[in-house]
Design a protein around this motif. Structure first.
Motif, short mmCIF file in Angstrom:
data_model
loop_
_atom_site.label_atom_id
_atom_site.label_comp_id
_atom_site.label_asym_id
_atom_site.label_seq_id
_atom_site.Cartn_x
_atom_site.Cartn_y
_atom_site.Cartn_z
N ASN A 1 -5.12 46.04 152.55
CA ASN A 1 -6.19 46.52 151.46
C ASN A 1 -5.46 47.47 150.88
O ASN A 1 -4.43 48.35 151.60
N VAL A 2 -5.37 47.63 149.43
CA VAL A 2 -4.77 48.82 148.67
C VAL A 2 -5.91 49.51 148.08
O VAL A 2 -6.93 49.20 147.61
N TYR A 3 -5.62 51.02 148.35
CA TYR A 3 -6.82 51.87 148.02
C TYR A 3 -6.16 52.92 147.03
O TYR A 3 -4.78 53.24 147.00
N ILE A 4 -6.90 53.26 145.98
CA ILE A 4 -6.56 54.52 145.02
C ILE A 4 -6.87 55.84 146.05
O ILE A 4 -7.80 55.87 146.86
N ASN A 5 -5.99 56.83 145.88
CA ASN A 5 -6.15 58.05 146.42
C ASN A 5 -5.77 59.15 145.34
O ASN A 5 -5.15 58.68 144.43
N LEU A 6 -6.25 60.17 145.65
CA LEU A 6 -5.80 61.41 144.65
C LEU A 6 -4.78 62.31 145.22
O LEU A 6 -5.21 62.93 146.57
N ARG A 7 -3.58 62.57 144.44
CA ARG A 7 -2.80 63.56 144.94
C ARG A 7 -2.85 64.66 143.85
O ARG A 7 -1.94 64.51 143.01
N GLY A 8 -3.56 65.65 144.10
CA GLY A 8 -3.68 66.82 143.11
C GLY A 8 -4.62 65.89 142.15
O GLY A 8 -5.62 65.49 142.25
N LYS A 9 -4.01 65.93 140.85
CA LYS A 9 -5.07 65.17 139.86
C LYS A 9 -4.26 63.59 139.57
O LYS A 9 -4.75 62.89 138.89
N LYS A 10 -3.40 63.22 140.34
CA LYS A 10 -2.46 62.15 140.05
C LYS A 10 -2.97 61.07 141.18
O LYS A 10 -2.85 61.29 142.02
N PRO A 11 -3.49 59.91 140.52
CA PRO A 11 -3.69 58.89 141.38
C PRO A 11 -2.39 58.27 141.84
O PRO A 11 -1.51 58.05 141.34
N VAL A 12 -3.07 57.85 143.34
CA VAL A 12 -1.58 57.18 143.88
C VAL A 12 -2.30 55.93 144.62
O VAL A 12 -3.45 56.08 145.06
N PHE A 13 -1.55 54.84 144.79
CA PHE A 13 -2.18 53.56 145.50
C PHE A 13 -1.53 53.43 146.74
O PHE A 13 -0.09 53.46 146.65
N LYS A 14 -2.11 53.18 147.82
CA LYS A 14 -1.60 53.06 149.15
C LYS A 14 -2.25 52.17 149.91
O LYS A 14 -3.37 51.88 149.62
N ARG A 15 -1.63 51.33 151.22
CA ARG A 15 -2.37 50.93 152.09
C ARG A 15 -2.49 52.03 153.14
O ARG A 15 -1.60 52.91 153.18
N THR A 16 -3.25 51.64 154.25
CA THR A 16 -3.61 52.56 155.28
C THR A 16 -3.21 51.92 156.42
O THR A 16 -3.60 50.65 156.59
N ARG A 17 -3.05 52.85 157.65
CA ARG A 17 -2.87 52.00 158.93
C ARG A 17 -3.92 52.54 159.99
O ARG A 17 -4.09 51.90 160.88
N THR A 18 -4.65 53.76 159.82
CA THR A 18 -5.76 54.12 160.68
C THR A 18 -6.87 54.54 159.98
O THR A 18 -7.31 54.75 158.69
N ALA A 19 -8.09 54.50 160.86
CA ALA A 19 -9.02 55.07 160.40
C ALA A 19 -9.30 56.58 159.88
O ALA A 19 -9.96 56.90 158.91
N ILE A 20 -8.35 57.33 160.48
CA ILE A 20 -8.27 58.49 160.15
C ILE A 20 -7.57 58.81 158.46
O ILE A 20 -8.25 59.56 157.80
N GLU A 21 -6.81 57.80 158.27
CA GLU A 21 -6.36 57.81 156.68
C GLU A 21 -7.19 57.29 155.82
O GLU A 21 -7.51 58.05 154.75
N ARG A 22 -8.10 56.40 156.28
CA ARG A 22 -9.19 56.03 155.55
C ARG A 22 -10.63 57.07 155.42
O ARG A 22 -10.83 57.34 154.02
N ASN A 23 -10.47 57.88 156.31
CA ASN A 23 -11.57 58.95 156.25
C ASN A 23 -11.12 60.08 155.36
O ASN A 23 -11.95 60.56 154.71
#
Length: 212
Positions: free
Chosen positions: A64-86
């Protein structure tokens, strides 16, 4: 897109499953109003496969690919762990507080079906049984998955530019199809752990939460 396509060709040569975007579709499933903060958190938890929905985090959720925010900039990433998704959940939750939605018709979940072609012989090789259910698993590199995501985003924008009328939509929903009066993208994900087959084509859901 030429550069993206060249990357995909190289990754197919290395062994990635040759999924190629055919088209995207909207339907009566495409728009759901989010009417409370609690409902928003429930939807985010489901899409991120955390909390009460952690049982959906099987092996394939890694794609799965998720959007996340780094400051005000959106980044798109895959995750490996529940900690990352949380951590993504916490970031989006903070961002939602900053945007101050009223939940009076200003928050919507958009679900778009992205249809992909794959040669039949490759599709058969991707068939397998998971937890007693027959399904498909597609071997793809990180570069190939991110390239598919880029194709989906470009196709979504092209639909907005073309402005085609979709049957059964309210004027407000049709405005969202055209990306008119859409203020912010709060969250977005391409759920590659939920693959469906219809009429010989593979489809995957692109989910976006808009603040109007």
């Amino acid at each position: 897109m030429r550069d993206i396509n060249r990357v995909m060709e190289r990754e197919i040569a290395k062994g990635s499953s040759p999924l190629k975007l055919d088209h995207i579709e909207f339907g009566d499933y495409s728009y759901q109003k989010i009417t409370s903060k609690e409902k928003l958190l429930e939807v985010l938890s489901y899409l991120l496969r955390i909390s009460d929905f952690s049982q959906y985090a099987g092996k394939t959720f890694l794609n799965n690919v998720y959007i996340n925010l780094r400051g005000k900039k959106p980044v798109f990433k895959r995750t490996r762990t529940a900690i990352e998704r949380n951590n993504i959940f916490a970031t989006i939750k903070r961002y939602a507080r900053k945007l101050k939605p009223q939940y009076n018709g200003d928050v919507y979940l958009e679900t778009v079906r992205c249809y992909f072609d794959i040669p039949q012989e490759n599709l058969e090789r991707c068939r397998y049984t998971y937890q007693g259910n027959e399904t498909y698993a597609f071997l793809m590199s990180d570069k190939y998955i991110m390239a598919l995501y880029t194709h989906c985003l470009v196709a979504r924008k092209e639909v907005a530019i073309q402005g085609k009328q979709s049957e059964g939509f309210t004027e407000k929903e049709y405005g969202m199809v055209r990306l008119e009066k859409v203020g912010d993208v709060l969250f977005q994900t391409l759920l590659l752990d939920d693959v469906k087959i219809e009429l010989g084509k593979v489809y995957i859901h692109l989910n976006t939460i808009y603040i109007l």
